[in-house]
Structure formats: structure tokens, C-alpha cells
Motif scaffolding. Structure first.
Motif, PDB file in Angstrom:
ATOM      1  N   GLN A 165       0.830  -1.205   0.000  1.00  0.00           N
ATOM      2  CA  GLN A 165       0.000   0.000   0.000  1.00  0.00           C
ATOM      3  C   GLN A 165       0.862   1.251   0.000  1.00  0.00           C
ATOM      4  OE1 GLN A 165      -3.731  -2.039   2.353  1.00  0.00           O
ATOM      5  NE2 GLN A 165      -2.854  -0.183   3.176  1.00  0.00           N
ATOM      6  N   TYR A 215      -6.064  -6.704  -0.806  1.00  0.00           N
ATOM      7  CA  TYR A 215      -5.626  -5.329  -1.093  1.00  0.00           C
ATOM      8  C   TYR A 215      -6.794  -4.437  -0.709  1.00  0.00           C
ATOM      9  CZ  TYR A 215      -3.940  -1.480  -4.183  1.00  0.00           C
ATOM     10  OH  TYR A 215      -3.484  -0.304  -4.727  1.00  0.00           O
ATOM     11  N   GLY A 268      -6.098   2.170   3.295  1.00  0.00           N
ATOM     12  CA  GLY A 268      -5.979   1.489   1.997  1.00  0.00           C
ATOM     13  C   GLY A 268      -5.316   2.381   0.977  1.00  0.00           C
ATOM     14  N   SER A 269      -5.482   2.028  -0.292  1.00  0.00           N
ATOM     15  CA  SER A 269      -4.826   2.721  -1.389  1.00  0.00           C
ATOM     16  C   SER A 269      -5.818   3.473  -2.265  1.00  0.00           C
ATOM     17  CB  SER A 269      -4.058   1.718  -2.259  1.00  0.00           C
ATOM     18  OG  SER A 269      -3.003   1.147  -1.525  1.00  0.00           O
TER      19      SER A 269
END
Ligand code: OGA
Ligand code: MN
Length: 286
Positions: free
Chosen positions: A72, A86, A99-100
Motif C-alpha cells: 500500500q 488489497y 488502503g490505497s
């Protein structure tokens, strides 16, 4: 047979909704119907699912071995105990994004194609979504290829394209890398520009990402011009379908013959999705 799966094509260039299935509890024939729909429609949507991370991983594994999630943007590798998950989210906890990809636009891309062997499939499961914005768009790269004029198909078929490894689709520099803005020297993986899908036998254009892309063997000027021309076919409205997310949505797509992008959304709202990625997307030679 009261619960037979129902496949409802979007009526657009790709995409189908599958109704009446619970991903926690699938017979082999129900799984096969999802798999067939995924190959035929490139992206499938199943609504109102109720999955734990373990359920998402268990279902994803029926498609193949899972890749570990990319690192990340914060440097954190993954959800504790689940390296396959993810997290895509703008939510900030204790000053750190969980998160991303933030809340901005995620530009057109296919997942992890900066690797030598990118994942063949990705699955996103929506836990929390904003009331508006953050829609995700998918394009049909078989049609992108088929729509090219014959001369462009011929030119493209012998070429290799470098898929940049420095930036993710949110424009963030990947962990451990320095920003390089020269397409010729930036790190990445070369793949054939035209691939043959190993399961459907159809040809697709394989572009990955525009930023820092480079066509091996050409001058940078030639490479930029040809890429711009190819990209102009790849994301036309007529080959795009999009999902307006609801919590409980699972979207499964084929990274070998689609790209996707995401609209920005209100950074004050919360959006949390968990993704898995299935190995085996080695782009075969044409
Ligand atoms: C991804 C991705 C877009 C989104 O998870 O691979 O590109 O809708 N996500 O957040
Ligand atoms: Mn993606």
C-alpha cells in the motif's frame, strides 16, 4: 431449481449481472456458470453478497492461486493475516490511510501489469461506498483491437510495450521507487502489445497504463504518437460499461482483455473495498 443462476448481460460492450447466487455457498456447476459468464462478458457483477475476508479469499481461490496484494501507499503490506487482500479506501484512521488510491480519480489501467506475470483476474468486494461518485468503468480490449484499422493492427502486432512500474493508477509513486518521468528509462515490464487470450483465443490490445508507457525499439516521439493513437481506440464510450457501487457488490474482471478506471468522489465520504488478485495472466504471444 428455484435458485438457478440468472445471467443478465448489460446490453453494452461488456458486463453482466449474475443473480441468485451466494458466493459463500456455490456448487461446482454454479461456479462454472460464473466462470463462463466471466469469459463471455469480461466483467461480472454479483450484488448483495455478505462476505468475510476468508469468504472472499475462498471464492477467489476457485479461479486460481492468489497473488499477494501490492504494497500500500503507506508502506503497509496487507490486512493482518490476509496477505491476499488489497484494501482500496480513502478512510483515514489515526492519521494513516487504511488502503490505497485515495478519493481522486484512478486513471485507466489493468492491474499489476508492471509485473512479468500479472494477475489474470481481480475481484473487488464493496464494504462501504459513498452515496455518489466513485463509479468504476471497464473497457473491452478485444473490441479496442478489433476496431483498429488494418494498418494499425499490423503495426501493433509485432511490438512490445513497457508497462510502467513507478506510479499506481491513483498517481502515487510505488513504495521503494523514485519517480521517473522518462518512459525510456523508467522501470517496468515489457509485454506484447497484442495478446491472444489463452482461454477464449481472441486477440486483445494490451495497454496497461498510459503514463510512462514505451514501445520498445521506437524513438520516444514515435512511441508517444503510436500510443496516443492506440489509446484513442481503447477507451471510447461505446466499448465501456460502468458499475455504480452498492455495498455488497462483488465485481470480478478479466485483466487480460479489459482496463478499468474510477471516478473521484467526496473525500469526506467513506469508501472501502477489498480486492483479491488471481495469478496466471501471462500475456501470451499473438
Ligand atoms: C482496483 C481498482 C478501482 C476502484 O482495485 O484494482 O482499480 O473502483 N479500483 O476503486
Ligand atoms: Mn485496478
Amino acid at each position: 431449481m428455484t435458485h438457478a443462476a440468472q445471467i443478465i448481460p448489460s446490453g453494452q460492450a461488456l458486463g453482466a449481472e449474475i443473480r441468485n447466487l451466494d458466493l459463500r455457498n456455490l456448487s461446482d456447476s454454479e461456479f462454472d456458470s460464473i466462470h463462463d459468464a466471466w469469459l463471455n462478458h469480461l466483467v461480472v457483477l454479483l450484488r448483495a453478497q455478505q462476505l468475510t475476508d476468508e469468504d472472499l479469499i475462498r471464492f477467489s481461490r476457485r479461479l486460481g492461486n492468489l497473488d499477494w496484494a501490492p504494497v500500500q501507499e503507506t508502506g503497509r503490506r496487507f490486512v493482518e493475516g490476509h496477505p491476499e487482500i488489497y484494501v482500496v479506501s480513502n478512510v483515514i484512521e489515526n492519521g494513516v490511510p487504511i488502503g490505497s488510491l485515495g478519493a481522486g480519480e484512478a486513471v485507466w489501467h489493468t492491474d499489476m501489469s508492471y509485473l512479468e506475470t500479472p494477475p489474470k483476474a481481480s475481484l473487488l468486494y464493496a464494504l462501504e461506498v459513498p452515496r455518489a461518485g466513485g463509479n468504476t468503468y471497464f473497457c473491452n480490449m478485444y473490441l479496442a483491437y478489433e476496431h483498429l484499422p488494418a494498418s494499425l493492427k499490423r503495426r501493433a502486432s509485432g511490438l512490445q510495450v513497457k508497462h510502467d512500474g513507478t506510479y499506481n493508477s491513483g498517481g502515487y509513486v510505488r513504495q521503494g521507487l523514485t519517480a521517473v518521468n522518462d518512459p525510456v528509462t523508467s522501470p517496468g515490464a515489457y509485454h506484447p502489445l497484442v495478446v491472444t487470450h489463452p482461454e477464449t483465443g481472441r486477440r486483445a490490445l494490451y495497454l496497461g497504463r498510459r503514463r510512462n508507457a514505451y514501445l520498445g525499439g521506437l524513438s520516444l516521439v514515435e512511441s508517444e504518437a503510436l500510443l496516443d493513437e492506440l489509446w484513442s481506440y481503447a477507451t471510447r464510450d461505446e466499448i465501456v460499461w460502468h458499475n455504480e457501487w452498492q455495498a455488497g457488490d462483488v465485481v470480478l474482471w478479466d485483466n487480460r482483455c479489459t482496463m478499468h478506471r474510477r471516478d473521484p468522489f467526496d473525500p469526506q465520504s467513506r469508501r472501502i473495498l477489498h480486492r483479491t488478485q488471481v495469478q496466471g495472466g501471462i500475456p501470451p504471444r499473438p
